[in-house]
Design a protein around this motif. Structure first.
Motif, PDB file in Angstrom:
ATOM      1  N   GLN A  86       1.201  -1.356  -0.251  1.00 25.48           N
ATOM      2  CA  GLN A  86       0.140   0.043  -0.022  1.00 25.48           C
ATOM      3  C   GLN A  86       0.710   1.600  -0.127  1.00 25.48           C
ATOM      4  O   GLN A  86       1.818   1.249   0.276  1.00 25.48           O
ATOM      5  CB  GLN A  86      -1.314   0.030   1.421  1.00 25.48           C
ATOM      6  N   ASN A  87       0.531   1.882  -1.019  1.00 26.33           N
ATOM      7  CA  ASN A  87       1.020   3.333  -0.874  1.00 26.33           C
ATOM      8  C   ASN A  87       0.599   4.744   0.104  1.00 26.33           C
ATOM      9  O   ASN A  87      -0.269   4.626  -0.068  1.00 26.33           O
ATOM     10  CB  ASN A  87       0.741   3.749  -2.226  1.00 26.33           C
ATOM     11  N   ALA A  88       1.841   4.360   0.580  1.00 27.27           N
ATOM     12  CA  ALA A  88       1.551   5.338   2.307  1.00 27.27           C
ATOM     13  C   ALA A  88       0.679   6.223   1.934  1.00 27.27           C
ATOM     14  O   ALA A  88      -0.048   7.236   2.843  1.00 27.27           O
ATOM     15  CB  ALA A  88       2.747   5.748   2.755  1.00 27.27           C
ATOM     16  N   LYS A  89       1.436   7.252   0.730  1.00 36.17           N
ATOM     17  CA  LYS A  89       0.639   8.461   0.475  1.00 36.17           C
ATOM     18  C   LYS A  89      -0.818   8.674  -0.098  1.00 36.17           C
ATOM     19  O   LYS A  89      -1.757   9.498   0.450  1.00 36.17           O
ATOM     20  CB  LYS A  89       1.766   9.693  -0.406  1.00 36.17           C
ATOM     21  N   THR A  90      -0.575   7.580  -0.850  1.00 35.16           N
ATOM     22  CA  THR A  90      -2.513   7.739  -1.801  1.00 35.16           C
ATOM     23  C   THR A  90      -3.441   6.426  -1.278  1.00 35.16           C
ATOM     24  O   THR A  90      -4.393   6.886  -1.766  1.00 35.16           O
ATOM     25  CB  THR A  90      -1.634   7.150  -3.121  1.00 35.16           C
ATOM     26  N   ASP A 111       0.230   8.404  10.533  1.00 32.59           N
ATOM     27  CA  ASP A 111       0.478   8.951   9.154  1.00 32.59           C
ATOM     28  C   ASP A 111      -0.068   8.641   8.133  1.00 32.59           C
ATOM     29  O   ASP A 111      -0.397   9.286   6.878  1.00 32.59           O
ATOM     30  CB  ASP A 111       1.378   9.621   8.897  1.00 32.59           C
ATOM     31  N   GLU A 112      -0.780   7.196   7.675  1.00 30.78           N
ATOM     32  CA  GLU A 112      -0.513   6.217   7.057  1.00 30.78           C
ATOM     33  C   GLU A 112      -2.264   6.208   6.480  1.00 30.78           C
ATOM     34  O   GLU A 112      -3.376   7.177   7.447  1.00 30.78           O
ATOM     35  CB  GLU A 112      -0.429   4.918   6.976  1.00 30.78           C
ATOM     36  N   LYS A 113      -2.360   6.833   5.463  1.00 34.70           N
ATOM     37  CA  LYS A 113      -3.558   7.249   4.152  1.00 34.70           C
ATOM     38  C   LYS A 113      -4.285   6.043   4.295  1.00 34.70           C
ATOM     39  O   LYS A 113      -3.813   5.193   3.808  1.00 34.70           O
ATOM     40  CB  LYS A 113      -3.774   7.946   3.137  1.00 34.70           C
TER      41      LYS A 113
END
Ligand SMILES: O=C(O)CCC(=O)C(=O)O
Ligand SMILES: [Fe+2]
Length: 318
Positions: A150-154, A220-222
């Protein structure tokens, strides 16, 4: 041949090219390669030989900055089989039979071996039978797909160079073997597996690996695990369904700990403190497989449902 030379072994590449030319003297690509390798060796002779230290620096300069962090260098050292630090309080580690007074375990207790005390990491020996492993692999094989992260930003799922394996998810309802195995993990851990993720089967081929990561989501992970509605990954139950001839250990860079896959065994650890805060020392990695293949089955257990089984603590790191 050019692949061997890419690895830096030009003399070997030249030797293999000459062998090929003795079989097929008109091979055009080999003829060109031969000239090229011979020139490389002549150039090499003129150069001052590099010291070990210079070689190390050159190697490190060619990598991105993360690969030169202490964490990554420790991961690599552990994967080479080196000891990076003594296991803390190793003299206090114990083995015991576990029944939790559970009917599934009374006649055949789980053989629990402590591998690390704080954070607590244990291995259960011989808990999956040959037949169970065979059936799980049979069910998973047609469904194996390149594993994603999982991309942490998106929040998007995507493939990544730092996780090379294939995986598939198996639901408890689809086969009695899965259902029964889920029940065994529940009996051993004393946790509620109703809210756990499905069983994830992973297959690592040669070179397959998963670089250092946490299994739990950071604050902070989305959208991490939000759609599941079951909270964070409180614990990991990692089943080894094959021996690996070389490589493939699960390593914990902050603990200096290596777990070697042993067919039928499983590792277990909590990812979260009782407060719900992540235990950062559980950061771990799957070393590249060097010889053989590696099969694992992951069960990620979530926070919901554990309120009375593992009550919250008041201190952040309790
Ligand atoms: O395969 C292993 O040894 C570890 C796998 C892992 O850490 C994961 O899939 O999250
Ligand atoms: Fe993991």
């Amino acid at each position: 041949m050019s692949k061997v030379s890419n690895l830096g072994d030009v003399p070997q590449a030249l030797k293999l090219t000459n062998e090929l030319l003795s079989l097929d003297p008109t091979h055009e690509r080999a003829t060109n390669n031969k000239r090229y390798f011979e020139q490389m060796l002549r150039d090499d002779e003129k150069r001052e030989p590099l010291s070990q230290e210079a070689k190390r620096i050159q190697y490190q300069e060619n990598r991105d900055s993360y690969r030169n962090t202490q964490e990554f260098l420790t991961y690599e050292a552990l994967c080479r089989g080196e000891n990076t630090q003594p296991i803390k309080d190793a003299h206090r580690l114990k083995c015991q039979y576990v029944t939790n007074n559970h009917p599934l375990l009374l006649l055949q207790p789980a053989k629990e071996e402590e591998m690390h005390l704080d954070p607590w990491i244990v291995v259960y020996h011989d808990i999956m039978s040959e037949e169970e492993m065979r059936q799980i692999k049979r069910l998973a094989t047609p469904r194996l797909n390149r594993a994603t992260v999982q991309n942490a930003k998106t929040g998007e799922l995507e493939t990544a160079h730092y996780r090379i394996s294939k995986s598939a998810w198996l639901r408890g309802e689809e086969d009695p073997v899965i259902k029964k195995y889920n029940e065994r993990m529940q009996a051993i851990t004393g946790l509620d597996l109703e809210t756990a993720e499905e069983l994830q089967i992973a297959n690592y081929g040669l070179g397959g690996h998963y670089e250092p990561h946490y299994d739990f989501a950071r604050r902070d992970e989305k959208d991490a695990f939000k759609t599941l509605g079951t909270g964070n990954r409180i614990a990991t139950f990692l089943n080894y369904m094959s021996d690996v001839q070389a490589g493939g250990a699960t390593v914990f860079p902050y603990l200096g700990l290596k777990l070697y896959p042993k067919k039928g065994d499983a590792a277990f650890w909590y990812n979260l403190h009782k407060s719900g805060d992540g235990i950062h020392e559980t950061r771990h990695a799957a070393c590249p497989v060097l010889v053989g293949i590696k099969w694992v089955a992951n069960k990620w257990i979530h926070e919901r449902g554990q309120e009375f089984r593992r009550p919250c603590g008041l201190e952040p790191d309790e």
